[in-house]
Design an enzyme around this catalytic site. Structure first.
Site, PDB file in Angstrom:
ATOM      1  N   HIS A 134     -24.627 -19.432   3.032  1.00 17.74           N
ATOM      2  CA  HIS A 134     -24.924 -20.737   3.635  1.00 17.74           C
ATOM      3  C   HIS A 134     -25.028 -21.840   2.581  1.00 17.74           C
ATOM      4  CE1 HIS A 134     -25.639 -18.411   7.182  1.00 17.74           C
ATOM      5  NE2 HIS A 134     -26.719 -17.834   6.683  1.00 17.74           N
TER       6      HIS A 134
ATOM      7  N   HIS B 186     -24.357 -17.579  11.430  1.00 20.65           N
ATOM      8  CA  HIS B 186     -23.812 -16.277  11.027  1.00 20.65           C
ATOM      9  C   HIS B 186     -22.585 -15.927  11.865  1.00 20.65           C
ATOM     10  CE1 HIS B 186     -28.238 -16.164  10.386  1.00 20.65           C
ATOM     11  NE2 HIS B 186     -27.870 -15.741   9.203  1.00 20.65           N
TER      12      HIS B 186
END
Length: 330
Positions: free
Chosen positions: A56, A218
């Site tokens: 991320h 995700h």
């Protein structure tokens, strides 16, 4: 799969070695996977710790520095850091005034940060946790009970970090963080899925004319599959969802975020549409970020995050910050 990597097994370690080489203001413990501020926090200041799965970036290690986080714990790709790792980050962030844990609402993160907080309390480090859950897409998901913590986490880390830098105590910093979370909503749309290196293939399949509406960071499913549409229609869809959940009004902090593979020319075009939509609904874009601030590997698409500002939150947002990913006023 074509990736700029040595091996799927060393992706996180290699990235941490590179972070250390690129940013001497950080202390990067590659072996234990903890990123902290070189020299430690100022004595008497509340420490801020966050963390989560890698993939991320720049979240969370890119936000360690003056006016933001004091330490971060990166897990494996899309996997929570373990409690001992979070404990070490907490110890390195502790300067005698307690530590705030900023935790995205994913089951593994919540459980592991809770265990780490209990271990820290055994060492007489007071810990308060704030869980971010700003995603307006779905109430429950593959990874969570309740809403997911996504782009709003960046705003919480910055504004709470400014409060801590300004000398607020732990309860006051936690209260500011909670207020930001409550006044924030996000929504994301994916055009193509990201590829986890260890898996070697995209996390989900979309037809050429499909998009995932409300996708998670995700690659978790959103609320529905939709048809590919012009940018203004996709932006309007996302903002309509946010507006239905928390009516858009007043002065707003707005982030138009890429998910890792969307070029800036598209993001700026999308931000123009978002600004027009917001102003058309009687609100004002008071501050903004456009770019990759919370990514999902090489997923393409965008997320939009809105926070309703008040005078204090605006002041704290404008306060100086110096991290690898955010820097102004210093």
């Amino acid at each position: 799969m074509k990736k700029l990597i040595n091996s799927p097994d060393t992706v996180v370690t290699d990235a941490l070695r590179g972070l250390a080489a690129a940013h001497p203001s950080l202390e990067v413990d590659v072996e234990n996977r903890v990123i902290s501020l070189a020299g430690g926090p100022r004595q008497g200041k509340v420490g801020l710790v966050s963390g989560g799965g890698s993939g991320h970036e720049p979240l969370h290690g890119g936000y360690v520095g003056y006016g933001m986080l004091d330490a971060a714990a990166p897990g494996e790709v899309y996997t929570s850091p373990v409690p001992d790792q979070i404990l070490l980050a907490t110890q390195r962030a502790d300067a005698g005034a307690g530590v705030l844990h900023i935790v995205k609402n994913y089951t593994g993160d919540v459980l592991n940060f809770r265990m780490a907080a209990e271990l820290a309390e055994d060492e007489d480090i007071r810990v308060v946790s704030v869980v971010t859950n700003d995603d307006a897409a779905v109430e429950d998901s593959t990874y969570t009970a309740g809403r997911r913590g996504v782009g709003g986490t960046v705003f919480v880390e910055k504004i709470a970090g400014a409060a801590a830098e300004g000398g607020a105590d732990l309860d006051a910093v936690a209260a500011v963080a909670t207020r930001v979370n409550e006044r924030t909503r996000s929504f994301a749309i994916a055009l193509h899925a990201g590829t986890v290196p260890a898996a070697g293939k995209p996390g989900f399949a979309l037809e050429e004319n499909e998009v995932e509406l409300g996708v998670g960071i995700h690659g978790e499913p959103g609320r529905e599959r939709g048809s590919m549409a012009p940018m203004n229609e996709l932006i309007a869809y996302a903002l309509d969802v946010i507006h239905a959940d928390l009516p858009v009004s007043g002065n707003l902090l707005v982030m138009l975020n890429g998910q890792g593979a969307t070029p800036l020319i598209e993001l700026y075009g999308a931000f123009a549409e978002a600004t027009a939509w917001i102003e058309g609904h009687g609100a004002t874009v008071a501050r903004s970020l456009v770019g990759n601030y919370i990514t999902s590997l090489d997923q393409s698409g965008f997320s939009v995050t809105l926070t309703q500002l008040d005078d204090e939150l605006l002041r704290l947002w404008d306060a100086p910050v110096s991290t690898p990913a955010l820097r102004w006023g210093r």
